[in-house]
Design a protein around this motif. Sequence first.
Motif, PDB file in Angstrom:
ATOM      1  N   THR A 104      28.978  57.120  27.055  1.00 43.91           N
ATOM      2  CA  THR A 104      28.619  55.734  26.767  1.00 43.91           C
ATOM      3  C   THR A 104      29.686  54.755  27.227  1.00 43.91           C
ATOM      4  O   THR A 104      30.784  55.144  27.638  1.00 43.91           O
ATOM      5  CB  THR A 104      28.410  55.541  25.249  1.00 43.91           C
ATOM      6  N   SER A 105      29.360  53.486  27.095  1.00 41.59           N
ATOM      7  CA  SER A 105      30.355  52.430  27.284  1.00 41.59           C
ATOM      8  C   SER A 105      31.333  52.473  26.117  1.00 41.59           C
ATOM      9  O   SER A 105      31.167  53.245  25.175  1.00 41.59           O
ATOM     10  CB  SER A 105      29.677  51.067  27.357  1.00 41.59           C
ATOM     11  N   ARG A 112      26.470  51.354  24.958  1.00 39.14           N
ATOM     12  CA  ARG A 112      25.338  51.576  25.845  1.00 39.14           C
ATOM     13  C   ARG A 112      25.466  52.949  26.499  1.00 39.14           C
ATOM     14  O   ARG A 112      26.568  53.385  26.842  1.00 39.14           O
ATOM     15  CB  ARG A 112      25.296  50.500  26.936  1.00 39.14           C
ATOM     16  N   LYS A 114      25.605  55.338  29.387  1.00 39.54           N
ATOM     17  CA  LYS A 114      25.882  55.228  30.819  1.00 39.54           C
ATOM     18  C   LYS A 114      25.247  56.380  31.593  1.00 39.54           C
ATOM     19  O   LYS A 114      24.733  56.196  32.687  1.00 39.54           O
ATOM     20  CB  LYS A 114      27.391  55.195  31.048  1.00 39.54           C
ATOM     21  N   ARG A 115      25.295  57.587  31.033  1.00 39.86           N
ATOM     22  CA  ARG A 115      24.675  58.741  31.669  1.00 39.86           C
ATOM     23  C   ARG A 115      24.561  59.872  30.647  1.00 39.86           C
ATOM     24  O   ARG A 115      25.211  59.855  29.611  1.00 39.86           O
ATOM     25  CB  ARG A 115      25.490  59.218  32.877  1.00 39.86           C
ATOM     26  N   ASN A 140      32.869  57.846  24.780  1.00 43.84           N
ATOM     27  CA  ASN A 140      33.224  56.894  25.833  1.00 43.84           C
ATOM     28  C   ASN A 140      34.254  57.504  26.786  1.00 43.84           C
ATOM     29  O   ASN A 140      34.595  58.687  26.681  1.00 43.84           O
ATOM     30  CB  ASN A 140      33.703  55.575  25.230  1.00 43.84           C
ATOM     31  N   ARG A 141      34.765  56.714  27.699  1.00 49.99           N
ATOM     32  CA  ARG A 141      35.679  57.231  28.726  1.00 49.99           C
ATOM     33  C   ARG A 141      37.019  57.661  28.162  1.00 49.99           C
ATOM     34  O   ARG A 141      37.791  58.343  28.840  1.00 49.99           O
ATOM     35  CB  ARG A 141      35.857  56.193  29.831  1.00 49.99           C
TER      36      ARG A 141
END
Length: 405
Positions: A104-105, A112, A114-115, A140-141
Motif C-alpha cells: 500500500t501507500s 491506498r 498499490k499492488r 507500505n514501503r
Amino acid sequence: MSLIVQKFGGSSVANAERVFNVANIITSKYKEGNDVVVVVSAQGDTTDDFIEKANEINPEPSKREMDVLLSAGEQISMSLLAMAIEKLGFPVVSLTGWQAGFRTSSVYGNARIKRIHCDRIRKELDKKNIVIVAGFQGLNRFDDITTLGRGGSDTSAVAIASAMHADLCQIYTDVEGVFTADPRKVKDARKLSEISYDEMLELATLGAQVLNNRSVEMAKKYNIELEVLSSLTKKPGTIVKEAAKMEKMLISGVAKDNNVARISIIGVPDRPGLAFKIFSKLAAKDVNVDIILQSIGRDGTKDISFTVIKDRAKDAVQMLKEYADVLGAADVVYDENVAKVSIVGAGMETHPGIAADMFEALYDAQINIQMIATSEIKISVLIDAKDADSAVSAIHNKFFSVVNE
C-alpha cells in the motif's frame, strides 16, 4: 470450476454462531468444486472497541500505532473463521493482508492499495485450501502495517477479485442487497435486483453504507461484477454491473450522510483568484470539499460556504482562520448539525422535473434546504441534521409511491 471471492462484514462474523454460519456458506461453494478466497472484517464492534482502548492509554496516539492496533481485529476474525472451517473438516489457511501480498501507500489510517502479489494465495489454492484473508490491511514501503480506512475490507475483496481474475465477487452483509433507502429506517424501501456501477458509486459516496465507494470504483475500473447479499438469509442479492446492460430506473435510491459539516467564510473580498487560493489551501491539507455555494457579491464582498466530512472540519476551520487575514475575510464559521440527503438515478438524465419533485417533497414536509448540488445522476441537499430521517422518508415516498410505479 470457478474462482469465487467472498467478503464477510463484521456483523456476519460477530459471534460463534455467525462464524459457523459463514463457514457453512463458504464450504458449500467449495464443495461445488470452486476455488474460494474469503476476505473478512473485524467482528462486530471490535474496531470501535480498539479505538476506545487506545483513547484510555493515549487520546492522541500516532496513526502508525493505531494501524498496528486496528489491523488486529481482522486477524482475530480470519483465525476464528479458519478454525470453524477446520472443525467442519475442510482444508483452510488464514493469511494476513501482507501475507496475501497487499502493498500500500504510506498514508496511515487511509492507505491506498498499490499492488497485490498473489503468489501465496495461488499456491494455497493449488493445495486445494480455502484461503481466508484479513481485509482492511497491508504493508507500505517501510514494511509498516497500514489500514485502508473504513470499509477497506470491501476494497480488499474487489482488489483480489481483480488481480486474480475471479469469476464472481460476493459481498455479504447484514442486509439482503441494495435498497432504495435504508430498510431499517424506511419501511417501504425496495430491494433492487440490479444497479449500475455509477449509481452504486454515487450512493456509496453519499452515505449508503452497503458498499465502500472505493471498492465500487475499483470494480467499475476492472469490470468486476459484484453481488451484494445477506449472510443471514438465502435470498438473491443485488448485482452491481455495467449500466449499458440494464434498463434505467428513474431513481435508484435515496441516501443520507450525517458525517458532514458546513464551513462558511464570511465577507471574502469579491475579486478574482480568491476561490482558487481557498480551495488549493484545503487540497494541500488533504481536505476533500463537497457541496460549494458562493453568494452574489455585495458591497465588494461575498460569502463562500462548502461541506467537508466532520473529522476534517476543525482542521479546515483552524487553517482558514489563520489564513483569514491574508484573504481579507471577516470570519470563518462552521456547523456540524447538518446532514446531506441525496437522490441517485441514471434515469434523471432524460427526465425533467426530478429536482422539482424532490424539493416539493421537502416543502410538504416543511424541511428547509440550505445548499444544493447536482450532477447528471445525482441531486444532493444540505439540511438540518434533525430533519434527515424525515427528509429521506418524504423523498422516498414521493418517488417510489408515484414516479416509479
